[in-house]
Scaffold this active site. Structure first.
Site, PDB file in Angstrom:
ATOM      1  N   GLU A 168       7.635   2.473  -6.195  1.00 55.45           N
ATOM      2  CA  GLU A 168       7.813   1.957  -4.829  1.00 55.45           C
ATOM      3  C   GLU A 168       7.983   3.107  -3.838  1.00 55.45           C
ATOM      4  O   GLU A 168       8.487   4.170  -4.202  1.00 55.45           O
ATOM      5  CB  GLU A 168       9.060   1.065  -4.777  1.00 55.45           C
ATOM      6  CG  GLU A 168       8.803  -0.393  -4.516  1.00 55.45           C
ATOM      7  CD  GLU A 168       8.220  -0.758  -3.157  1.00 55.45           C
ATOM      8  OE1 GLU A 168       7.372  -0.034  -2.616  1.00 55.45           O
ATOM      9  OE2 GLU A 168       8.627  -1.802  -2.639  1.00 55.45           O
ATOM     10  N   LYS A 219       0.812  -1.201   0.000  1.00 59.16           N
ATOM     11  CA  LYS A 219       0.000   0.000   0.000  1.00 59.16           C
ATOM     12  C   LYS A 219       0.848   1.254   0.000  1.00 59.16           C
ATOM     13  O   LYS A 219       0.383   2.346  -0.308  1.00 59.16           O
ATOM     14  CB  LYS A 219      -0.881   0.021   1.267  1.00 59.16           C
ATOM     15  CG  LYS A 219      -1.813  -1.129   1.419  1.00 59.16           C
ATOM     16  CD  LYS A 219      -2.530  -1.029   2.794  1.00 59.16           C
ATOM     17  CE  LYS A 219      -3.248  -2.297   3.107  1.00 59.16           C
ATOM     18  NZ  LYS A 219      -3.714  -2.334   4.515  1.00 59.16           N
ATOM     19  N   VAL A 260      13.191   1.958  -0.529  1.00 59.71           N
ATOM     20  CA  VAL A 260      14.135   0.856  -0.685  1.00 59.71           C
ATOM     21  C   VAL A 260      15.111   0.891   0.476  1.00 59.71           C
ATOM     22  O   VAL A 260      15.733   1.920   0.739  1.00 59.71           O
ATOM     23  CB  VAL A 260      14.900   0.969  -2.023  1.00 59.71           C
ATOM     24  CG1 VAL A 260      16.044  -0.011  -2.072  1.00 59.71           C
ATOM     25  CG2 VAL A 260      13.969   0.716  -3.182  1.00 59.71           C
ATOM     26  N   ASP A 261      15.207  -0.227   1.165  1.00 60.46           N
ATOM     27  CA  ASP A 261      16.125  -0.336   2.299  1.00 60.46           C
ATOM     28  C   ASP A 261      17.253  -1.286   1.895  1.00 60.46           C
ATOM     29  O   ASP A 261      18.275  -0.857   1.359  1.00 60.46           O
ATOM     30  CB  ASP A 261      15.326  -0.815   3.517  1.00 60.46           C
ATOM     31  CG  ASP A 261      16.151  -0.910   4.785  1.00 60.46           C
ATOM     32  OD1 ASP A 261      17.358  -0.622   4.737  1.00 60.46           O
ATOM     33  OD2 ASP A 261      15.588  -1.280   5.838  1.00 60.46           O
ATOM     34  N   SER A 262      17.076  -2.590   2.079  1.00 61.21           N
ATOM     35  CA  SER A 262      18.102  -3.542   1.632  1.00 61.21           C
ATOM     36  C   SER A 262      18.113  -3.656   0.108  1.00 61.21           C
ATOM     37  O   SER A 262      19.124  -4.023  -0.483  1.00 61.21           O
ATOM     38  CB  SER A 262      17.844  -4.918   2.246  1.00 61.21           C
ATOM     39  OG  SER A 262      16.675  -5.485   1.699  1.00 61.21           O
ATOM     40  N   GLY A 263      16.973  -3.375  -0.507  1.00 53.20           N
ATOM     41  CA  GLY A 263      16.854  -3.508  -1.957  1.00 53.20           C
ATOM     42  C   GLY A 263      16.348  -4.884  -2.375  1.00 53.20           C
ATOM     43  O   GLY A 263      16.068  -5.129  -3.547  1.00 53.20           O
TER      44      GLY A 263
HETATM   45  P1  5GP Z   1      13.835  -3.875   1.495  1.00 56.28           P
HETATM   46  O1  5GP Z   1      13.438  -5.162   0.885  1.00 56.28           O
HETATM   47  O2  5GP Z   1      14.396  -2.891   0.496  1.00 56.28           O
HETATM   48  O3  5GP Z   1      14.772  -4.075   2.664  1.00 56.28           O
HETATM   49  O4  5GP Z   1      12.552  -3.271   2.159  1.00 56.28           O
HETATM   50  C1  5GP Z   1      11.654  -2.514   1.484  1.00 56.28           C
HETATM   51  C2  5GP Z   1      10.325  -2.518   2.205  1.00 56.28           C
HETATM   52  O5  5GP Z   1      10.506  -2.458   3.640  1.00 56.28           O
HETATM   53  C3  5GP Z   1       9.549  -1.291   1.840  1.00 56.28           C
HETATM   54  O6  5GP Z   1       8.734  -1.506   0.715  1.00 56.28           O
HETATM   55  C4  5GP Z   1       8.760  -1.018   3.100  1.00 56.28           C
HETATM   56  O7  5GP Z   1       7.566  -1.772   3.086  1.00 56.28           O
HETATM   57  C5  5GP Z   1       9.632  -1.523   4.223  1.00 56.28           C
HETATM   58  N1  5GP Z   1      10.443  -0.441   4.845  1.00 56.28           N
HETATM   59  C6  5GP Z   1      11.791  -0.323   4.862  1.00 56.28           C
HETATM   60  N2  5GP Z   1      12.188   0.773   5.527  1.00 56.28           N
HETATM   61  C7  5GP Z   1      11.052   1.389   5.935  1.00 56.28           C
HETATM   62  C8  5GP Z   1      10.799   2.614   6.671  1.00 56.28           C
HETATM   63  O8  5GP Z   1      11.683   3.373   7.086  1.00 56.28           O
HETATM   64  N3  5GP Z   1       9.495   2.919   6.885  1.00 56.28           N
HETATM   65  C9  5GP Z   1       8.461   2.132   6.447  1.00 56.28           C
HETATM   66  N4  5GP Z   1       7.218   2.530   6.734  1.00 56.28           N
HETATM   67  N5  5GP Z   1       8.662   0.978   5.759  1.00 56.28           N
HETATM   68  C10 5GP Z   1       9.941   0.618   5.501  1.00 56.28           C
HETATM   69 MG    MG Z   2       6.962  -0.890  -0.261  1.00 57.86          MG
END
Ligand code: 5GP
Ligand code: MG
Ligand code: MG
EC number: 2.4.2.8
Length: 188
Positions: A107, A48, A110-113
Site C-alpha cells: 500500500e 493506483k 495509511v491514514d485512518s487505517g
Molecule cells: P485510510 O483509509 O487509511 O484513512 O486512507 C488511506 C487512503 O487514503 C490511501 O490509500 C490514499 O488513497 C488516501 N490518502 C490518505 N492520505 C493521503 C495523502 O496524504 N496523500 C494521498 N495522495 N492520498 C492519501
Molecule cells: Mg492507497
C-alpha cells in the site's frame, strides 16, 4: 535537486528520490530475509497509488527459492476526497486464488487505517497461509483503528502527500520524490 525541478504546487519535498531508494532497498532486504523459506509469495499491489513503490520494492527482493508473483487490486473508498470512510469497494479483484499462499499487501499510505483494515479482513477470508502488509507511508496521528503494518517506509506528519505514485485528483503521480501539496491546491 535544484528548486527549479520541484513542481510549483509542492510546498516542500518530504523525502528525496535518494532517501526513498535507500529506505525501499532496506525494506526489500527485510522481506527477503523473512520470506526465504516461503514456497509462494504473492505481492498484492493496491492500485493506483502503490505502483511506483511496488516496482522499486520488487527489484530489491531476492528470493531464489520462492515463487514470487505479482497481483493487483483496485479499490476505492467512499467519502470525501482527502479522507476515507473505510467502506471499500472492489473495482478490480485478484485474478488468482491466494489460498495457502503467503500474501503481502503493498500500500502507498495509511491514514485512518480503515482502508487497509477492511482489505485485510477481506483477503483473510480467502485463507492465505499468511497475510502481512508493506506500507510506504503512515500518518501516525491519523490512525483510528489498529492495523498491523509489518514493513513501514516512513512515519509522516498530517499533511497531504503527492508524488512517487500518490496523486491528488489523479495528478502528480509522476513526481520522483514525495512532496507536500500546497494547501491552496486542495482547500478552496
Ligand atoms: P485510510 O483509509 O487509511 O484513512 O486512507 C488511506 C487512503 O487514503 C490511501 O490509500 C490514499 O488513497 C488516501 N490518502 C490518505 N492520505 C493521503 C495523502 O496524504 N496523500 C494521498 N495522495 N492520498 C492519501
Ligand atoms: Mg492507497
Ligand atoms: Mg488517491
Amino acid at each position: 535537486m535544484s528548486t527549479s525541478e520541484i513542481h510549483p504546487n509542492v510546498k516542500r519535498v518530504i523525502y528525496t528520490e535518494k532517501e526513498i531508494k535507500e529506505r525501499v532497498s532496506e525494506l526489500g532486504r527485510q522481506i527477503s530475509q523473512d520470506y526465504k523459506d516461503s514456497k509462494n509469495l504473492v505481492l498484492v499491489g493496491i492500485l493506483k497509488g502503490s505502483f511506483v513503490f511496488m516496482s522499486d520494492l520488487v527489484r530489491s527482493i531476492h528470493l531464489p527459492n520462492t515463487n514470487v508473483s505479482l497481483e493487483f487490486m483496485s479499490i476505492s473508498s467512499y467519502g470525501a476526497e482527502t479522507s476515507s470512510s473505510g467502506v471499500i469497494r472492489i473495482m478490480m479483484d485478484l485474478r488468482t486464488s491466494i489460498e495457502g499462499k503467503d500474501v503481502l499487501i503493498i500500500e502507498d499510505i495509511v491514514d485512518s487505517g480503515l482502508t487497509l483494515k477492511h482489505l485485510m479482513e477481506l483477503l483473510n477470508h480467502r485463507n492465505p497461509n499468511s497475510l502481512h502488509t508493506a506500507v510506504l507511508l503512515r500518518k501516525k496521528e491519523g490512525l483510528k483503528v489498529d492495523v498491523p503494518v509489518r514493513y513501514m517506509g516512513f512515519d509522516i506528519p498530517m499533511v497531504f502527500i503527492i508524488g512517487y505514485g500518490l496523486d491528488f485528483a489523479e495528478n502528480y503521480r509522476e513526481l520522483p520524490y514525495l512532496g507536500e501539496l500546497k494547501e491552496e491546491c486542495y482547500k478552496k
